[in-house]
Write a protein that holds these residues in place. Structure first.
Motif, PDB file in Angstrom:
ATOM      1  N   THR A 188       0.807  -1.227   0.000  1.00 19.35           N
ATOM      2  CA  THR A 188       0.000   0.000   0.000  1.00 19.35           C
ATOM      3  C   THR A 188       0.838   1.274   0.000  1.00 19.35           C
ATOM      4  O   THR A 188       0.284   2.373  -0.020  1.00 19.35           O
ATOM      5  N   ALA A 189       2.153   1.143  -0.005  1.00 17.60           N
ATOM      6  CA  ALA A 189       3.019   2.313   0.159  1.00 17.60           C
ATOM      7  C   ALA A 189       2.874   3.305  -0.990  1.00 17.60           C
ATOM      8  O   ALA A 189       2.879   4.526  -0.782  1.00 17.60           O
ATOM      9  N   LEU A 190       2.753   2.811  -2.214  1.00 15.25           N
ATOM     10  CA  LEU A 190       2.636   3.724  -3.353  1.00 15.25           C
ATOM     11  C   LEU A 190       1.344   4.528  -3.271  1.00 15.25           C
ATOM     12  O   LEU A 190       1.339   5.737  -3.500  1.00 15.25           O
ATOM     13  N   ALA A 237      -1.269   9.803  -2.654  1.00 13.42           N
ATOM     14  CA  ALA A 237      -2.569  10.328  -2.226  1.00 13.42           C
ATOM     15  C   ALA A 237      -2.709  11.839  -2.430  1.00 13.42           C
ATOM     16  O   ALA A 237      -3.785  12.313  -2.820  1.00 13.42           O
ATOM     17  N   PRO A 238      -1.654  12.660  -2.226  1.00 16.96           N
ATOM     18  CA  PRO A 238      -1.812  14.103  -2.420  1.00 16.96           C
ATOM     19  C   PRO A 238      -2.128  14.510  -3.858  1.00 16.96           C
ATOM     20  O   PRO A 238      -2.541  15.644  -4.095  1.00 16.96           O
ATOM     21  N   LEU A 239      -1.948  13.604  -4.817  1.00 12.79           N
ATOM     22  CA  LEU A 239      -2.206  13.934  -6.218  1.00 12.79           C
ATOM     23  C   LEU A 239      -3.651  13.690  -6.613  1.00 12.79           C
ATOM     24  O   LEU A 239      -4.096  14.151  -7.665  1.00 12.79           O
ATOM     25  N   ASP A 253       3.862  -5.077  -7.138  1.00 12.35           N
ATOM     26  CA  ASP A 253       2.772  -5.282  -6.181  1.00 12.35           C
ATOM     27  C   ASP A 253       2.118  -3.950  -5.809  1.00 12.35           C
ATOM     28  O   ASP A 253       0.891  -3.833  -5.736  1.00 12.35           O
ATOM     29  N   ASN A 254       2.950  -2.937  -5.565  1.00 16.91           N
ATOM     30  CA  ASN A 254       2.428  -1.628  -5.196  1.00 16.91           C
ATOM     31  C   ASN A 254       1.644  -0.995  -6.334  1.00 16.91           C
ATOM     32  O   ASN A 254       0.592  -0.390  -6.119  1.00 16.91           O
ATOM     33  N   ALA A 255       2.155  -1.135  -7.549  1.00 22.75           N
ATOM     34  CA  ALA A 255       1.452  -0.568  -8.697  1.00 22.75           C
ATOM     35  C   ALA A 255       0.110  -1.258  -8.903  1.00 22.75           C
ATOM     36  O   ALA A 255      -0.903  -0.608  -9.178  1.00 22.75           O
TER      37      ALA A 255
END
Length: 384
Positions: A229-231, A236-238, A258-260
């Motif tokens: 979930t890091a990405l 999130a600010p975008l 995985d993040n993508a």
């Protein structure tokens, strides 16, 4: 989009108009879903009913343009231009401008589920993920969307192709925001991509070579409890500032992928297919082998985290039927899969290579080329 031959009740308009006006007409007509000949017909009717004189259009550097309009309308239009002592090409340019003014680019409609998110991924390198990311991002910006392209590959091909440098290794970066070591605000890292047709709507988050440390950093980070979930948390600010976020993924099957994949999952309340993964491939066997590995990763992540990830389709890139049976039969193989489907075939032409050499966006370098048109087709498919 112009008709290949004139119907009985239509005549061919042949003139010259500025290339930028022709390009805007082509893009706008495709965006609003009308044929060019119908757009020009509407424009001529608007010109006939408009108060005169109209503001003149600068026709310097005009190039050939043709389409078809109703015979009676064209005859009357020619007569009006003559009686008003307006050059025929000026009248056509004014009519097209009137149609463009009446059909502006779509206004932003903020989606309750946030920006659409599209990853371009394939475990195999060299299939054209970066070229497709750049081209589709440019085409979406042309069509009125605010677009952010994320260079998630530490090799930074997207960053370099667009004429920029990697972010400084000791400065702020996407990785640092992913693992809780940020030095500022993520939007401050964005770079605008120049191009008149982009209208200030296209941005790049450049790569940084610290991305090579992603897996190790995520494993040891205490800031990230769920590594996948890091990405999403970093980007999130975008979400509120963009309509579509494109992620150019590295050719790997590690935590980056995985993040993508988690980032482009279908979120609660989001319609299936609004976000997801686009898979650039080539018409050869190794791309098929790589896709099998990626398919396993998508299925495993979906099961492990109980999420739905939409396959938005294959893009067969660098296609050249002259290379013979292996290439043509491979394309047939991709098409036979059925779901996901092949949504576009990008022919191998010089435009993209030359644009990369010039470090210029494809749709600025060769906006009328076949590859640019294919990118627009893919963009319309994503945005529909």
């Amino acid at each position: 989009m112009s008709a290949p031959s004139a119907p009985e009740d239509r005549d061919k308009v042949v003139t010259k108009i500025p290339p930028q006006l022709r390009r805007e007409l082509k893009i706008r007509a495709a965006t609003v879903g009308v044929d060019i000949q119908d757009a020009v017909t509407e424009g001529i009717k608007a010109w006939q009913s408009a108060a005169k004189p109209l503001a003149p259009i600068d026709t310097t550097g005009s190039e050939s343009f043709s389409t078809y309009v109703p015979t009676s309308l064209l005859a009357a239009f020619r007569g009006d231009c003559s009686s008003l002592k307006i050059p025929y090409n000026q009248g056509v340019a004014q009519a097209i401008s009137l149609w463009l003014d009446a059909h502006p680019l779509p206004q932003r409609h903020r989606r309750p589920t946030g920006a659409r998110r599209v990853a371009l991924g394939n475990q195999k390198g060299g299939v054209g993920k970066t070229a497709i990311t750049a081209g589709v991002g440019q085409a979406l910006a042309e069509q009125g969307f605010r677009v952010c392209m994320i260079d998630f590959d530490p090799q930074g091909h997207l960053t370099k192709q667009l004429g920029h440098q990697h972010l400084a290794l000791k400065g702020d970066s996407l990785l640092k925001h992913m693992v809780g070591e940020s030095q500022g605000e993520l939007p401050d890292l964005l770079l605008p991509i120049d191009g008149q047709a982009f209208g200030g709507r296209l941005f790049l988050l450049p790569a940084c070579t610290d991305g090579f440390l992603l897996d190790a950093k995520l494993v040891t980070s205490r800031e990230v409890r769920v590594k996948e979930t890091a990405l999403e948390k970093a980007l999130a600010p975008l979400d509120a500032d963009f309509d579509i976020v494109l992620v150019d993924c590295p050719p790997s099957l590690g935590y980056a992928m995985d993040n993508a994949l988690y980032y482009v999952r279908t979120r609660q309340g989001e319609e299936p297919g609004a976000s997801g993964i686009l898979i650039p491939v080539q018409a050869e066997d190794s791309s098929a082998d790589a896709y099998e590995l990626l398919r396993e990763q998508i299925d495993a992540l979906s099961d492990d985290l109980d999420v739905a990830i939409s396959d938005l389709g294959f893009i067969v890139n660098l296609y050249d039927a002259r290379k013979g049976y292996v290439v043509t039969s491979s394309l047939e193989g991709w098409e036979s899969i059925g779901s996901p489907s092949v949504i576009a075939v990008v022919n191998e032409l010089k435009d993209q290579r030359e644009a990369v050499r010039q470090k210029t966006p494809l749709l600025v370098y060769a906006p009328e080329g076949e590859q640019a048109e294919t990118m627009r087709k893919i963009a319309r498919r994503i945005a529909s």
